[in-house]
Scaffold this motif. Structure first.
Motif, PDB file in Angstrom:
ATOM      1  N   PRO A 101       0.849  -1.200   0.000  1.00 27.74           N
ATOM      2  CA  PRO A 101       0.000   0.000   0.000  1.00 27.74           C
ATOM      3  C   PRO A 101       0.883   1.248   0.000  1.00 27.74           C
ATOM      4  O   PRO A 101       1.888   1.284   0.717  1.00 27.74           O
ATOM      5  CB  PRO A 101      -0.785  -0.128   1.307  1.00 27.74           C
ATOM      6  N   THR A 102       0.510   2.213  -0.834  1.00 30.79           N
ATOM      7  CA  THR A 102       1.417   3.339  -1.084  1.00 30.79           C
ATOM      8  C   THR A 102       0.734   4.670  -0.826  1.00 30.79           C
ATOM      9  O   THR A 102      -0.417   4.877  -1.235  1.00 30.79           O
ATOM     10  CB  THR A 102       1.888   3.295  -2.559  1.00 30.79           C
ATOM     11  N   PHE A 109       0.553   2.297   5.452  1.00 31.87           N
ATOM     12  CA  PHE A 109       1.233   2.191   4.159  1.00 31.87           C
ATOM     13  C   PHE A 109       2.651   1.619   4.284  1.00 31.87           C
ATOM     14  O   PHE A 109       3.351   1.920   5.251  1.00 31.87           O
ATOM     15  CB  PHE A 109       1.308   3.572   3.496  1.00 31.87           C
TER      16      PHE A 109
END
Lengths: 418, 471
Positions: B119-120, B177
């Motif tokens: 996840p970014t 993230f």
């Protein structure tokens, strides 16, 4: 901000909230702002300027008061469809002029003649069916100067002057890394409120008793990351927290403030600065379900009475517990009660660790069942010796069924100890 | 009791921590305020690596993300320097890549996000850039793209956030993230912004910028938070290949006689005050002293007004507006961006020439419409103050006109960057309008101290018409 410095110390230049001239100017400004609803911002600022031009004092004070009042003013910032549509048409037409490589000729005007600008403007205004003057007024007629005042939150003239002084100090605290606060005479209820503001502002405090004056509490306040980096990151949080300190009956505050090319200067303040807090007191609020619980308790176990807690309990590691309620037995014995709701995961973990590591605290703890969804926490609760003796679960609010055996057990233990 | 890690307001709390572990772990401190061990969230990668290496068992309650497989909707054929940059970054999965504007930083990020599979959260400085990143990411990824900023709070597996909004949310969402991308990462070392990196546990970090230099010299902070500089290409190395060849032309403009007279009178009033009050701007606190002294007396207030007027006259003279009108006509058929130092001048030009103006006052739907129309060519001219300085992609713009600006080198290089996207046969030109014989001349000289201006640069001669040709 108005302040002087002397040998590394900051001397804030506060205004006198009782000075007649200042009260008059504040009254005049408030009258302008109160009467501005429905006007555009440009008009409001013009009228404010007239008031401030007649102000003989420091111009910065006048601008500061104006800024505080603008912060209490709500403007209509919604997009105006009719102006958006007008712009779309105007730019579509003006694009046609600039997109073409060839010259756009106006009769009788040479290319490059500056007069072509006037002709160009008239042509575009004609193409949208309004005069050039109307176009000038309307094209960007929704910019801030033309926005209408919707609401103004009123206040008193003295309140405004106090708010100015508070803002001056908040401005300085934006540039500090932490606060040292000492509270000689604070009552638990006041402290409890202070710590609520501390948590609300995501700050942490190391709390200890002054070694010389035992009644005085010392709070070293900063943020979680302050442990690792010297940072002004929490300056905004500390500045927002400051008015909560003003609510204490007696206080002293010390801070290291970085000003003037980041040089550290010290700031010392106490209650004698006389600034009034603009924060509301919320000590009296009791939720409905707790009121109901209190009534049931009075009916079903009349030997006990439930009140808001007015004291704190010292726990291990110099920390303090501010319980939610105090239960008083008719014999004069007292026990506190602290409730943990679903948003209290970390405080509950820490509290169980503290209670399990020390002997007997006059505290009952109630845990909302939703907290048990956290498996690790559920394991900790299961393993806690303290909770097994003095704890109970609840859903919405504590019930008499759960509380009665705990109160009986606690009372008999206390009597045995005696 | 088993050691467990918990995310708490930008830090990691360690519960059940035995003292004997301390010798194996760096950067951990005992926090008396909460009776727990604590470390900055950014230390997560180092902490977890050390625990695994020393076979210390732990429960990880801090991390709230897991590996993802991102399917790309279309293939990317990277340019050679993009492949080199990707290879350099992937070896450690943290570091800063410096590429000039227009060299395809966003596409590089798409490649690295897909490759990293976590996840970014992408950080950008403005709302316009946030929208632009979302458009590009949506072209390549199947997964919905979230936004955080400009009043939107929609967190998705890949989310684009403004630095300001990310900073607000990092204290409670800094554990969602695994990869952080910092676009225009020279913003990161700012006093506040650096906490978006320090308060997040993301083990993988990518910094992207055209200009890592900072006026305050805090580049080192950037490398500490993001990883070291791992790949770099300069603007002149790509000119004519990936970037369009460009010309910078400085035009000195004579003020109108009445403006010149007003300028001289107000400048004299302001400089007289400085002399009498013995204020020197060479002194570190000169500006603060000037502000304070001018607020204390009617004479001071007059001097302050005179200071503002002479500055306004040099930056926004009517003569400049006349010259701009000529330039605009001269470039009919081109795609022009007009830059000003402040909104007032931008709207003056917009009102006078009946042109679209994009500033922070422009509402989101309208700013999107303006940019779309400018990109498509429907609007050939866009006037802006500072919001288009950075990153916003307007590939067909080939003429830039700086009516006024600050002395910032970065601002100037970034403005130049707006018109440099390569297009077949494109020749970019940047005009700078400078009021002749005013303080603005020196501002102009300060901002030209960049490698983009080196080479066959010729500073303006007395007529003010020489140009700097860089190919």
């Amino acid at each position: 901000m108005c302040f002087r410095t002397n040998r590394g110390k900051i001397l804030p230049k506060l205004i006198n909230p009782e000075a007649t001239k200042l009260l008059e100017i504040a009254e005049e400004l408030l009258a302008v702002f109160s009467g501005s609803v429905g006007q555009v911002r440009e008009k409001l600022e013009e009228e404010t300027k007239q008031v401030l031009d007649g102000f003989p004092g420091n111009a910065i004070v006048g601008r500061g008061l104006e800024k505080l009042l603008l912060d209490r003013t709500e403007f209509d910032t919604e997009a105006k469809t009719e102006l958006t549509d007008l712009r779309e048409k105007v730019f579509f037409n003006s694009a046609a002029f600039f997109s073409a490589k060839k010259a756009f000729r106006f009769p009788g005007v040479e290319m490059g003649d500056k007069a072509d600008l006037g002709h160009y403007q008239i042509e575009i205004a004609k193409s949208v069916g309004i005069s050039i003057e109307q176009l000038g007024r309307q094209l960007y007629g929704d910019l801030p100067p033309f926005q209408q005042v919707l609401r103004f939150r009123k206040m008193t003239a003295a309140g405004l002057l106090h708010r100015y002084n508070c803002a001056q100090l908040q401005g300085l605290l934006l540039r500090c890394e932490g606060l040292n606060v000492s509270l000689p005479e604070s009552k638990a209820a006041g402290l409890r409120q202070l710590l609520k503001y501390l948590r609300f502002n995501k700050l942490l405090a190391k709390i200890s008793h002054d070694q010389r004056k035992k009644k005085t509490l010392m709070l070293e306040i900063d943020g979680p990351l302050s442990l690792f980096v010297n940072t002004q990151k929490y300056g905004l949080n500390l500045a927002n927290f400051f008015p909560a300190i003003l609510q204490q009956p007696e206080w002293e505050l010390d801070a290291e403030v970085r000003i003037r090319k980041n040089h550290v200067h010290s700031l010392h303040l106490d209650q004698s600065c006389g600034i009034r807090s603009h924060y509301r007191q919320f000590l009296a609020y009791i939720p409905d379900e707790i009121q109901l619980f209190s009534q049931q308790l009075a009916k079903q176990i009349p030997d006990w009475e439930l009140t808001s807690s007015a004291d704190f309990i010292p726990l291990t590691g110099e920390s303090l517990c501010f319980p939610d309620f105090l239960l008083k037995h008719h014999s004069g014995k007292k026990v506190s009660m602290e409730l943990f709701h679903k948003w209290h995961v970390a405080p509950l973990q820490s509290r169980l660790e503290q209670l399990d590591s020390q002997k007997g605290a006059p505290l009952l703890i109630g845990i909302n069942r939703s907290l048990l969804k956290n498996i690790q926490l559920a394991e900790q609760v299961e393993a806690s010796t303290y909770f097994s003796r003095y704890g109970f679960f609840f859903r919405e609010a504590p019930t008499i069924t759960k509380l009665r055996p705990l109160l009986d057990s606690w009372l008999s233990n206390v009597q045995k100890t005696i | 009791m088993t050691l467990s890690l918990h995310f708490d307001k930008g830090t990691i709390q360690l519960h059940g921590m035995a003292g004997r572990y301390m010798q194996h772990l760096d950067g951990i401190s005992w926090d008396e305020r909460t009776n727990s061990y604590r470390t900055p969230a950014a230390n997560y990668r180092k902490l977890v690596t050390a625990l695994c290496e020393k076979n210390i068992s732990f429960q990880d309650h801090a991390r709230k993300f897991s590996a993802e497989t991102f399917v790309l909707k279309k293939n990317i054929r990277p340019r050679s320097f993009q492949s080199e940059a990707a290879e350099a970054w992937l070896s450690e999965k943290h570091g800063v890549v410096t590429l000039p504007t227009g060299a395809g930083k966003t596409i590089l990020a798409v490649m690295l996000i897909a490759e990293t599979g976590r996840p970014t959260l992408i950080h950008v400085p403005t709302i316009d850039l946030m929208r632009q990143w979302k458009e590009v990411l949506s072209e390549y990824f199947e997964t919905p793209i979230g936004l955080l900023g400009g009043g939107i709070n929609d967190i998705q597996t890949i989310t684009v956030a403004t630095y300001d909004s990310a900073l607000i949310h990092v204290t409670h969402q800094g554990n969602l993230f695994g990869l952080l991308v910092f676009d225009e990462c020279h913003h990161l070392p700012g006093e506040q912004n650096q906490f978006t990196a320090l308060g997040s546990i993301a083990p993988f970090r990518l910094g992207l910028t055209a200009t890592p230099e900072r006026a305050d010299g805090k580049e080192q902070v950037l490398y500490e938070l993001c990883g070291p500089l791992c790949y770099e290409v300069h603007i002149d190395e790509l000119s004519g290949r990936t970037l369009a060849p460009y010309v910078v032309e400085t035009i000195e403009v004579d003020m109108r006689p009445e403006e010149r007279e007003q300028y001289e009178i107000s400048r004299e009033c302001y400089t007289d005050f400085l002399r009498k009050a013995r204020i020197s701007f060479q002194h570190p606190s000169g500006w603060a002293i000037f502000l304070r002294r001018t607020s204390e007396s009617p004479e001071g207030r007059k001097a302050f007004k005179a200071y503002l007027l002479q500055k306004k006259l040099s930056q926004a003279s009517g003569a400049k507006v006349d010259r701009l009108w000529e330039l605009i006509q001269q470039h009919k058929g081109d795609r022009m961006l007009v830059f000003t130092q402040d909104n007032e001048m931008a709207y003056r030009i917009g009102n006078n020439f009946l042109l679209p103006v994009l500033t922070h006052h422009t509402k989101l739907p309208e700013r999107e419409a303006f940019l779309k129309s400018f990109r498509s060519g429907e609007y050939p001219i866009l006037v802006t103050s500072k919001v288009l300085n950075e990153g916003v992609d307007v590939p067909d713009a080939n003429v830039g006109m700086i009516v006024s600006g600050s002395g910032s080198i970065r601002e100037h290089v970034q403005r130049l960057g707006r018109i440099l996207r390569a297009r077949p046969g494109k020749q970019a030109i940047l005009y700078e309008l400078v009021s002749k014989d005013t303080g603005e001349y020196f501002t102009n000289q300060r901002r030209r101290k960049h490698r983009a201006y080196e080479g066959p640069v010729v500073l303006p001669d007395e007529s003010g018409q020489n140009s700097a040709q860089i190919n």
